[in-house]
Write a protein that holds these residues in place. Structure first.
Motif, PDB file in Angstrom:
ATOM      1  N   GLU A   1      39.816  71.164   4.466  1.00 30.53           N
ATOM      2  CA  GLU A   1      39.912  72.384   3.671  1.00 30.53           C
ATOM      3  C   GLU A   1      40.934  73.275   4.367  1.00 30.53           C
ATOM      4  O   GLU A   1      40.736  73.684   5.510  1.00 30.53           O
ATOM      5  CB  GLU A   1      38.575  73.106   3.582  1.00 30.53           C
ATOM      6  CG  GLU A   1      38.644  74.367   2.748  1.00 30.53           C
ATOM      7  CD  GLU A   1      37.308  75.076   2.602  1.00 30.53           C
ATOM      8  OE1 GLU A   1      37.214  75.932   1.715  1.00 30.53           O
ATOM      9  OE2 GLU A   1      36.374  74.780   3.367  1.00 30.53           O
TER      10      GLU A   1
ATOM     11  N   HIS B   1      42.836  76.605   5.000  1.00 28.98           N
ATOM     12  CA  HIS B   1      42.682  78.047   4.802  1.00 28.98           C
ATOM     13  C   HIS B   1      44.039  78.732   4.740  1.00 28.98           C
ATOM     14  O   HIS B   1      44.193  79.710   4.014  1.00 28.98           O
ATOM     15  CB  HIS B   1      41.844  78.662   5.922  1.00 28.98           C
ATOM     16  CG  HIS B   1      40.461  78.104   5.992  1.00 28.98           C
ATOM     17  ND1 HIS B   1      39.568  78.167   4.952  1.00 28.98           N
ATOM     18  CD2 HIS B   1      39.823  77.422   6.981  1.00 28.98           C
ATOM     19  CE1 HIS B   1      38.433  77.583   5.291  1.00 28.98           C
ATOM     20  NE2 HIS B   1      38.566  77.118   6.513  1.00 28.98           N
ATOM     21  N   SER B   2      45.005  78.237   5.525  1.00 31.29           N
ATOM     22  CA  SER B   2      46.342  78.826   5.446  1.00 31.29           C
ATOM     23  C   SER B   2      47.395  77.868   5.980  1.00 31.29           C
ATOM     24  O   SER B   2      47.134  77.066   6.878  1.00 31.29           O
ATOM     25  CB  SER B   2      46.417  80.157   6.200  1.00 31.29           C
ATOM     26  OG  SER B   2      46.403  79.949   7.586  1.00 31.29           O
TER      27      SER B   2
ATOM     28  N   ASN C   1      42.479  73.662  -2.572  1.00 32.99           N
ATOM     29  CA  ASN C   1      42.904  73.806  -1.177  1.00 32.99           C
ATOM     30  C   ASN C   1      42.333  72.710  -0.277  1.00 32.99           C
ATOM     31  O   ASN C   1      42.325  72.836   0.938  1.00 32.99           O
ATOM     32  CB  ASN C   1      42.485  75.176  -0.636  1.00 32.99           C
ATOM     33  CG  ASN C   1      40.972  75.332  -0.540  1.00 32.99           C
ATOM     34  OD1 ASN C   1      40.233  74.795  -1.366  1.00 32.99           O
ATOM     35  ND2 ASN C   1      40.520  76.073   0.444  1.00 32.99           N
TER      36      ASN C   1
ATOM     37  N   GLY D   1      42.399  75.494   9.166  1.00 31.93           N
ATOM     38  CA  GLY D   1      41.387  75.070   8.216  1.00 31.93           C
ATOM     39  C   GLY D   1      40.188  74.449   8.893  1.00 31.93           C
ATOM     40  O   GLY D   1      39.959  74.625  10.097  1.00 31.93           O
ATOM     41  N   ASP D   2      39.424  73.718   8.100  1.00 36.70           N
ATOM     42  CA  ASP D   2      38.248  72.991   8.579  1.00 36.70           C
ATOM     43  C   ASP D   2      38.386  71.531   8.189  1.00 36.70           C
ATOM     44  O   ASP D   2      39.026  71.203   7.189  1.00 36.70           O
ATOM     45  CB  ASP D   2      36.972  73.558   7.948  1.00 36.70           C
ATOM     46  CG  ASP D   2      36.696  74.982   8.385  1.00 36.70           C
ATOM     47  OD1 ASP D   2      36.649  75.216   9.602  1.00 36.70           O
ATOM     48  OD2 ASP D   2      36.532  75.854   7.512  1.00 36.70           O
TER      49      ASP D   2
ATOM     50  N   LYS E   1      37.265  72.711  13.522  1.00 38.58           N
ATOM     51  CA  LYS E   1      38.265  73.673  13.067  1.00 38.58           C
ATOM     52  C   LYS E   1      39.641  73.067  13.299  1.00 38.58           C
ATOM     53  O   LYS E   1      39.845  72.309  14.252  1.00 38.58           O
ATOM     54  CB  LYS E   1      38.171  74.983  13.851  1.00 38.58           C
ATOM     55  CG  LYS E   1      36.861  75.703  13.685  1.00 38.58           C
ATOM     56  CD  LYS E   1      36.828  76.417  12.377  1.00 38.58           C
ATOM     57  CE  LYS E   1      35.544  77.221  12.254  1.00 38.58           C
ATOM     58  NZ  LYS E   1      35.342  77.655  10.892  1.00 38.58           N
TER      59      LYS E   1
END
Length: 199
Positions: free
Chosen positions: A131, A133-134, A29, A113-114, A101
């Protein structure tokens, strides 16, 4: 990655050295990108995807997008260029890394994400680690009446159509029918994009 950058503050450090420091630790991811900023305009900055985001998605052709050579080649380059150029320029000016973020709309996709951005002290590149997250589809803004708003909120809380129906005194089938109508108005296929939309 940040440790390698910090250990080399005031010294010559290469983007390659920073990327090597995290090579074996990246997940499916994540994307690790070197942004070569030597061209005069951000649209001509070169992108090198060292580690590619690998989770399959039907929202975009992520494999093709990660083969892009420059920001100019990105579909909808203006929005990506603005976000990436501002972040990289700011990090170069500040002379320090940034951890932030991400909650960004790109085309009709919401990315959450980050992100870590590490700048070259000389100003010629940035290393960007994302990264994700969605990823979710972004629907059209749609107006909802009070019953629809209640259904959306209770769905966000994880209640079933039967449970929602009991609370607002409608049949489960009516709840399901209203959800289908809301999805159609918003232009989304699934319930998740409907639930994350602003109401």
């Amino acid at each position: 990655m940040t440790d390698t950058w910090l250990e080399n503050v005031g010294k010559a450090v290469t983007a390659d050295a920073i990327c090597r420091s995290v090579h074996g630790m990246l997940g499916i991811n994540m994307a690790l990108i070197v942004v070569d900023m030597q061209a005069k305009t951000p649209l001509d900055w070169r992108l090198d995807f060292i580690h590619k985001y690998g989770i399959p998605t039907s929202l975009a052709d992520s494999v093709k997008l990660q083969q892009v050579q420059s920001l100019r080649d990105f579909p909808g380059a203006a929005s990506i260029t603005q976000v990436l150029a501002e972040a990289c320029k700011k990090m170069i000016a500040d002379g320090r890394p940034s951890v932030r973020k991400i909650d960004q709309r790109v085309w009709r996709i919401r990315i959450i994400g980050d992100c870590i951005v590490l700048p070259d002290p000389a100003g010629s590149w940035c290393v960007v680690l994302v990264e994700v997250h969605s990823l979710s589809a972004v629907g059209h803004d749609a107006r909802h009446d009070d019953i629809d708003l209640a259904i959306i909120q209770l769905s966000r809380e994880g209640l079933s159509a039967r449970e929602i129906g009991k609370l607002i005194e409608l049949s489960p089938r009516t709840i399901e029918h209203r959800i289908e109508k809301m999805k159609a108005r918003a232009g989304v296929k699934g319930i998740v994009p409907l639930l994350i939309m602003k109401t």
